[in-house]
Design a protein around this motif. Structure first.
Motif, PDB file in Angstrom:
ATOM      1  N   ASP A 166      54.423  -5.521  -8.191  1.00  0.00           N
ATOM      2  CA  ASP A 166      55.583  -5.372  -9.054  1.00  0.00           C
ATOM      3  C   ASP A 166      55.140  -5.340 -10.526  1.00  0.00           C
ATOM      4  N   ALA A 167      54.032  -4.628 -10.786  1.00  0.00           N
ATOM      5  CA  ALA A 167      53.470  -4.581 -12.133  1.00  0.00           C
ATOM      6  C   ALA A 167      54.097  -3.476 -12.951  1.00  0.00           C
ATOM      7  N   GLN A 168      54.192  -3.703 -14.225  1.00  0.00           N
ATOM      8  CA  GLN A 168      54.741  -2.742 -15.183  1.00  0.00           C
ATOM      9  C   GLN A 168      53.621  -2.352 -16.158  1.00  0.00           C
ATOM     10  N   PRO A 169      53.803  -1.250 -16.862  1.00  0.00           N
ATOM     11  CA  PRO A 169      52.850  -0.917 -17.917  1.00  0.00           C
ATOM     12  C   PRO A 169      52.677  -2.129 -18.861  1.00  0.00           C
ATOM     13  N   GLY A 170      51.426  -2.439 -19.167  1.00  0.00           N
ATOM     14  CA  GLY A 170      51.133  -3.614 -20.007  1.00  0.00           C
ATOM     15  C   GLY A 170      50.618  -4.780 -19.210  1.00  0.00           C
ATOM     16  N   ASP A 171      50.726  -4.720 -17.867  1.00  0.00           N
ATOM     17  CA  ASP A 171      50.319  -5.854 -17.036  1.00  0.00           C
ATOM     18  C   ASP A 171      48.854  -5.766 -16.619  1.00  0.00           C
ATOM     19  N   LEU A 172      48.345  -6.883 -16.158  1.00  0.00           N
ATOM     20  CA  LEU A 172      46.954  -6.955 -15.711  1.00  0.00           C
ATOM     21  C   LEU A 172      46.924  -7.612 -14.338  1.00  0.00           C
ATOM     22  N   MET A 173      46.325  -6.938 -13.346  1.00  0.00           N
ATOM     23  CA  MET A 173      46.214  -7.528 -12.005  1.00  0.00           C
ATOM     24  C   MET A 173      44.820  -8.110 -11.829  1.00  0.00           C
ATOM     25  N   LEU A 174      44.785  -9.314 -11.314  1.00  0.00           N
ATOM     26  CA  LEU A 174      43.503 -10.002 -11.097  1.00  0.00           C
ATOM     27  C   LEU A 174      43.392 -10.291  -9.614  1.00  0.00           C
ATOM     28  N   ILE A 175      42.310  -9.838  -8.990  1.00  0.00           N
ATOM     29  CA  ILE A 175      42.237  -9.822  -7.526  1.00  0.00           C
ATOM     30  C   ILE A 175      40.956 -10.491  -7.038  1.00  0.00           C
ATOM     31  N   LEU A 176      41.094 -11.355  -6.034  1.00  0.00           N
ATOM     32  CA  LEU A 176      39.934 -11.981  -5.405  1.00  0.00           C
ATOM     33  C   LEU A 176      39.914 -11.606  -3.932  1.00  0.00           C
ATOM     34  N   ALA A 177      38.742 -11.726  -3.317  1.00  0.00           N
ATOM     35  CA  ALA A 177      38.620 -11.351  -1.908  1.00  0.00           C
ATOM     36  C   ALA A 177      37.591 -12.236  -1.231  1.00  0.00           C
ATOM     37  N   GLY A 178      37.763 -12.417   0.091  1.00  0.00           N
ATOM     38  CA  GLY A 178      36.790 -13.192   0.857  1.00  0.00           C
ATOM     39  C   GLY A 178      37.469 -13.974   1.955  1.00  0.00           C
ATOM     40  N   ASN A 179      36.848 -15.068   2.325  1.00  0.00           N
ATOM     41  CA  ASN A 179      37.418 -15.987   3.307  1.00  0.00           C
ATOM     42  C   ASN A 179      38.782 -16.480   2.814  1.00  0.00           C
ATOM     43  N   GLY A 196      40.844 -19.136   3.115  1.00  0.00           N
ATOM     44  CA  GLY A 196      41.045 -20.457   2.515  1.00  0.00           C
ATOM     45  C   GLY A 196      40.400 -20.568   1.155  1.00  0.00           C
ATOM     46  N   LYS A 197      39.143 -20.202   1.086  1.00  0.00           N
ATOM     47  CA  LYS A 197      38.400 -20.317  -0.172  1.00  0.00           C
ATOM     48  C   LYS A 197      38.971 -19.407  -1.254  1.00  0.00           C
ATOM     49  N   THR A 198      39.407 -18.224  -0.833  1.00  0.00           N
ATOM     50  CA  THR A 198      39.909 -17.255  -1.805  1.00  0.00           C
ATOM     51  C   THR A 198      41.235 -17.732  -2.400  1.00  0.00           C
ATOM     52  N   ARG A 199      42.099 -18.250  -1.531  1.00  0.00           N
ATOM     53  CA  ARG A 199      43.370 -18.797  -2.032  1.00  0.00           C
ATOM     54  C   ARG A 199      43.115 -19.919  -3.036  1.00  0.00           C
ATOM     55  N   LYS A 200      42.136 -20.788  -2.690  1.00  0.00           N
ATOM     56  CA  LYS A 200      41.831 -21.919  -3.554  1.00  0.00           C
ATOM     57  C   LYS A 200      41.323 -21.426  -4.915  1.00  0.00           C
ATOM     58  N   ALA A 201      40.438 -20.423  -4.861  1.00  0.00           N
ATOM     59  CA  ALA A 201      39.882 -19.903  -6.108  1.00  0.00           C
ATOM     60  C   ALA A 201      40.960 -19.223  -6.947  1.00  0.00           C
ATOM     61  N   LEU A 202      41.825 -18.460  -6.268  1.00  0.00           N
ATOM     62  CA  LEU A 202      42.878 -17.756  -7.006  1.00  0.00           C
ATOM     63  C   LEU A 202      43.868 -18.755  -7.616  1.00  0.00           C
ATOM     64  N   SER A 203      44.061 -19.853  -6.902  1.00  0.00           N
ATOM     65  CA  SER A 203      44.933 -20.894  -7.449  1.00  0.00           C
ATOM     66  C   SER A 203      44.368 -21.404  -8.779  1.00  0.00           C
ATOM     67  N   GLU A 204      43.069 -21.620  -8.823  1.00  0.00           N
ATOM     68  CA  GLU A 204      42.443 -22.076 -10.067  1.00  0.00           C
ATOM     69  C   GLU A 204      42.596 -21.021 -11.163  1.00  0.00           C
ATOM     70  N   TYR A 221      51.661 -18.538  -1.445  1.00  0.00           N
ATOM     71  CA  TYR A 221      52.041 -17.941  -2.725  1.00  0.00           C
ATOM     72  C   TYR A 221      51.421 -18.628  -3.942  1.00  0.00           C
ATOM     73  N   TYR A 222      50.861 -19.832  -3.729  1.00  0.00           N
ATOM     74  CA  TYR A 222      50.229 -20.541  -4.851  1.00  0.00           C
ATOM     75  C   TYR A 222      48.811 -20.993  -4.507  1.00  0.00           C
ATOM     76  N   GLY A 223      48.423 -20.864  -3.248  1.00  0.00           N
ATOM     77  CA  GLY A 223      47.077 -21.250  -2.818  1.00  0.00           C
ATOM     78  C   GLY A 223      46.817 -22.729  -2.958  1.00  0.00           C
ATOM     79  N   ASN A 224      47.890 -23.539  -2.893  1.00  0.00           N
ATOM     80  CA  ASN A 224      47.799 -24.896  -3.359  1.00  0.00           C
ATOM     81  C   ASN A 224      48.987 -25.669  -2.794  1.00  0.00           C
ATOM     82  N   ASP A 225      48.743 -26.889  -2.306  1.00  0.00           N
ATOM     83  CA  ASP A 225      49.895 -27.657  -1.816  1.00  0.00           C
ATOM     84  C   ASP A 225      50.569 -28.448  -2.924  1.00  0.00           C
TER      85      ASP A 225
END
Lengths: 584, 584
Positions: free
Chosen positions: B380-393, B395-403, B280-284
């Motif tokens: 669980d987005a509402q009007p006004g929200d912005l979703m930011l999405i990453l994809a790939g391997n 481990g690496k993707t979780r790490k990048a999304l954490s940043e 859930y955080y891509g990070n320990d």
């Protein structure tokens, strides 16, 4: 927690409660129907009882427990039938309902008892077992307490604890440094601090006007019994102060520690000059738990054809009160004592002031009884007293008589380790002449300030310059020492020059400090206490090793972890080092 | 004392008193008839006034004072005509009667002000001047306070502070040791401890069931901005405990420090598994001051001819609430952010949930608005929200999304350094597989105990074995970490073997510990806190260097004392060492 209580806290008020205890098996006694186990932890010992009648399998398990097994038991606190008033838990025992062996133990190489059968070397190797013994554990607890109380006191009076670096710079003056090769800076080395001296002075320049730190220091010296390569100091420094302020502040700390740790009220600490201490005790760390101060009778004894006295620079003695009945054998033993090479006297002259008023000496051949009576007067001796006199070169004779005085103090029971007589020794000489290298050395260290009124003597008679330096001495042991520092760059440069530093050497080693002095250094001074020594004194022991959790032996080795040890070739390669020994 | 008061304590109630102050000249203003001097010490600033009319010579002396001169003045506390309500001493000034210059100062190389004009390197070189600045001094005072409060708390709950040795034994596993050549044991070396790990475990074997120490540790690593070759730990260990006992004990310490040092009440610390934190955080070490947790939509997005998603092991995003109005420029900047090599994503997909209920994405080519609406539901987005999405391997993707999550947290003001959100991360994996050396490494250290229920997996699936290991994380920073230890010799041997130690290596390096385990080792565990990091977190700073009195730079150098440095040939000779470099 694998326990509800410790093994030191249960008493009659807990009877009926179900408790869980964990600890080590101190001993067990199998009385057939009953098995008793003494369970030990850091806090005490509690008796467990297993009953063959009510729970045979459990009792059989208990019979298998060996010494130092680690167990957890649950059971009921029960009043003992035969109470042991010597133990805090001696009124109760635990009727055990369940037993869990957490770990077994081989038979330990020595007994975990106050009077253990283990020798020094064995106990060092298995230090983790030695610490299980009450005495060693109590020492570590005392040390913890000393640290806590020191910090609380220093904090209360506004001192900041600031950590100074451990990886510093080698300054080959003085004792040897331990050095640490730097991998990132090839061919270069850090050094471990012999003390944070220069850093605490920089903190004064930095405006931290009250600094302290309980800190590890390092000295690569050939070890004596009471030295360790790493040791701990209470290190302190203050700005905008005079010597009196320092003495009063740390007299406060000393009294506080005696009060809180030992429950002892200490009166105002006497202050004694170095000159007085040398003249009357032959020692710059006088044990003033007892008198028996030196009496010089050089003038009184000359010219009676007794060559030893006639040729002596100094004839000096002590009056051992009420010792006139010392036997010939005791006096011979004292003579042997002073003639031992480490003391080095040529002989001992005694005068007995007998109870009947007559005087009898070992030099009756040269002196009449009337003449001896004059001596007795000088010694303020009464019938029943014994005068012990040494003669020779002044320095050596004072030193030898100091040893004799301490020996007599011991024999007469004046050196009770539970009596504490602290004092300040002040006005130390700034410099010490070394015959061998024919130069002056700093008696304290090169940053110590001369007394302002003695500064002119620096040119004409450096040896007589007194320093604003002081020692805290307790029971004949130097516990702390310090000085007012030089805060002026020019005076500091002059000191380095008197101590034989070239300008380049002084700049290379201490340039950072002298540069700092150009940016508004305040007057400052400080003190450092030997924390290991202080703990051992408070604990009533002579050995600092007993107060260090993991000490090293006299060869600087930790025999438990087997260190120092060889390192791998890759480590040497990374550090760009080669061992310069045959076979490497 | 060269002062009756400090420069921070005088106020209107002292008016009329004659006082003596000492300190540094912060600044002076010559107004013709009057000269004003701001005098500074550790405690504050007091205004001095010199009057040309009443004492012309003194006023002329005052005019000559330069910045950072050290002076002592005596004078009368007087009410100011123009008060300064911002200063604690702003209602008064000292009408000076006498002035004594204790030391002059060259013009300092940077200003001694909160906003100094000195750069980093210059302030490091003149650290003793840098510490005169309020900010650096306040940091050192905070550190002192943290140390005092930690010790008081640990003492209150029965922990003993025991000093462990600094000169120990090299164990080449893990980070590099600093080594110390032994003169008395030729060709052999001590090592400086990376932590007192083995000694604190031996103290548990020794029956000291609650140990702590605030202690210097050493690591010869290539330094990053936030690492120092010597650093300080709060090191702790307990016996007869479960993991819960440790967490509760040190949750107590954490709360106590926040309460006493920062005046902040902390609620019960949440506990999060490592698996949850990664998912859930891509990070320990999750920063839980804000939500914005990960939402996985891999299944939802596959099969729409969007190759990036179709080929991705994981498609995962965050919902930035109320950010739908982010401009194209802002979104491009975020894309650049995630594509930076140290983060390494290939691109960023966004979906705007506009205020008017429409959805607009960077992948409209592949997905209908209805499909995007399904995503929005998952987020669980509402009007006004912005979703930011990453994809790939994965481990690496979780790490990048954490940043990216942390960056968004920063941009949205969720990472206020005065808000503190501590938590426990638990159930770490025991082992970490290294592709390069194709072996397992201990994630915490080789003494960490596997969870008993996972021990069978040691043979079949070592990578999935969980450890009884835990970290204290605050605001995305790992402040402390620890584990329940192995206390059984056989299990410890098995661990060493899994980690690739030969029996001989294990015995040579850790034999003393495994031997100790044969004499009744209790169950035990502990934790160590990074004290430098903890102080900087409490102080609201990212840099540990600001909280160390005399730090080293990124090359491991102390630029103030110019260390490390070459040592003398005699020192090398005594140590039987040769430098293995050209020119030596």
């Amino acid at each position: 927690m694998l326990r509800s209580h410790t093994c030191g806290e249960l008493n009659i008020s807990h009877c009926g409660q179900t408790v869980t205890l964990s600890g080590w098996v101190q001993r067990s006694r199998d009385l057939g129907g009953m098995t008793f186990v003494d369970l030990r932890d850091r806090y005490g010992i509690t008796q467990l009882v297993f009953n063959m009648e009510t729970n045979a399998p459990l009792c059989q398990d208990a019979r298998k427990l060996g010494r130092e097994y680690v167990i957890t038991v649950t059971g009921q606190v029960t009043e003992r039938s035969n109470k042991n008033p010597k133990m805090p838990t001696g009124e109760i025992e635990i009727t055990v309902g369940s037993l869990n062996v957490l770990n077994e133990s081989k038979i330990p190489p020595f007994t975990i008892e106050d009077n253990t059968d283990g020798g020094d070397e064995l106990r060092m190797k298995y230090r983790y077992l030695d610490i299980r013994r009450n005495t060693v554990r109590d020492n570590l607890m005392l040390r913890h307490r000393m640290g806590i109380e020191t910090r609380n006191y220093m904090n209360q009076i506004g001192f900041l604890e600031v950590e100074t670096p451990v990886l510093i710079k080698s300054t080959p003056e003085g004792a040897r440094d331990f050095v640490v090769p730097s991998r990132m800076n090839e061919g270069q080395f850090y050094a471990l601090p012999q003390s944070p001296q220069t850093f605490k002075q920089l903190l004064m320049v930095a405006g931290i006007d009250k600094y302290f730190q309980i800190v590890k220091c390092f000295r690569d010296e050939d070890l004596r019994a009471d030295r360790q390569p790493e040791f701990t100091q209470i290190d302190c420094e203050m700005s905008f102060i005079t010597q009196d302020d320092i003495l009063e502040t740390f007299e406060g700390l000393t009294k506080y520690l005696f009060k809180t740790v030992k429950g002892i009220e200490i009166e105002k600490l006497p202050r004694m000059t170095f000159a007085h201490a040398m003249k009357y005790y032959g020692n710059d760390k006088p044990d003033i738990r007892f008198g028996m101060t030196f009496v010089e009778i050089t003038d009184l004894v000359k010219g009676h054809d007794f060559k030893v006295f006639d040729e002596a620079e100094l004839v000096v003695g002590i009056n051992a009160k009420a010792c006139s009945s010392y036997t010939r054998k005791q006096l011979d033993a004292l003579t042997d004592f002073v003639k031992r090479p480490q003391i080095g006297a040529n002989g001992l002259v005694y005068v007995r002031f007998n109870e009947d008023g007559t005087l009898k000496s070992s030099v009756d051949k040269f002196y009449t009884e009337d003449e001896l009576r004059q001596w007795a007067q000088a010694f303020d001796a009464q019938p029943g007293d014994l005068m012990l006199i040494l003669a020779g070169n002044a320095g050596k004779t004072r030193k030898a008589l100091s040893e004799l005085r301490l020996e007599m103090g011991l024999q007469l029971g004046f050196r009770n380790p539970e009596v504490f007589a602290p004092l300040w020794v002040v006005d130390f000489p700034l410099l010490e002449w070394d015959e061998e290298t024919r130069r002056f050395y700093a008696m304290h260290h090169p940053f110590t300030s001369p007394k302002p009124e003695d500064i002119p003597l620096l040119e004409t008679d450096p040896g007589s310059v007194r320093a604003n330096a002081y020692d805290l001495v307790i029971n004949g042991v130097e516990i702390g020492g310090g000085s007012i520092r030089i805060h002026n760059k020019e005076l500091q440069k002059r000191m380095f020059s008197i101590l034989g530093f070239s300008d380049e050497d002084a700049q290379a080693q201490f340039g950072f400090l002298m540069n700092a002095f150009e940016y508004g250094a305040p007057p400052h001074g400080g003190i450092a206490f030997g924390f290991d020594r202080m703990c051992s004194l408070f604990g009533g022991s002579d050995s600092i090793r007993d107060y260090i959790a993991f000490p090293k032996n006299n060869a600087g080795r930790d025999v438990m972890i087997d260190s120092p040890s060889p390192i791998k070739q890759e480590q040497l390669d990374e550090l760009k080092l080669k061992i310069n020994l045959p076979g490497f």
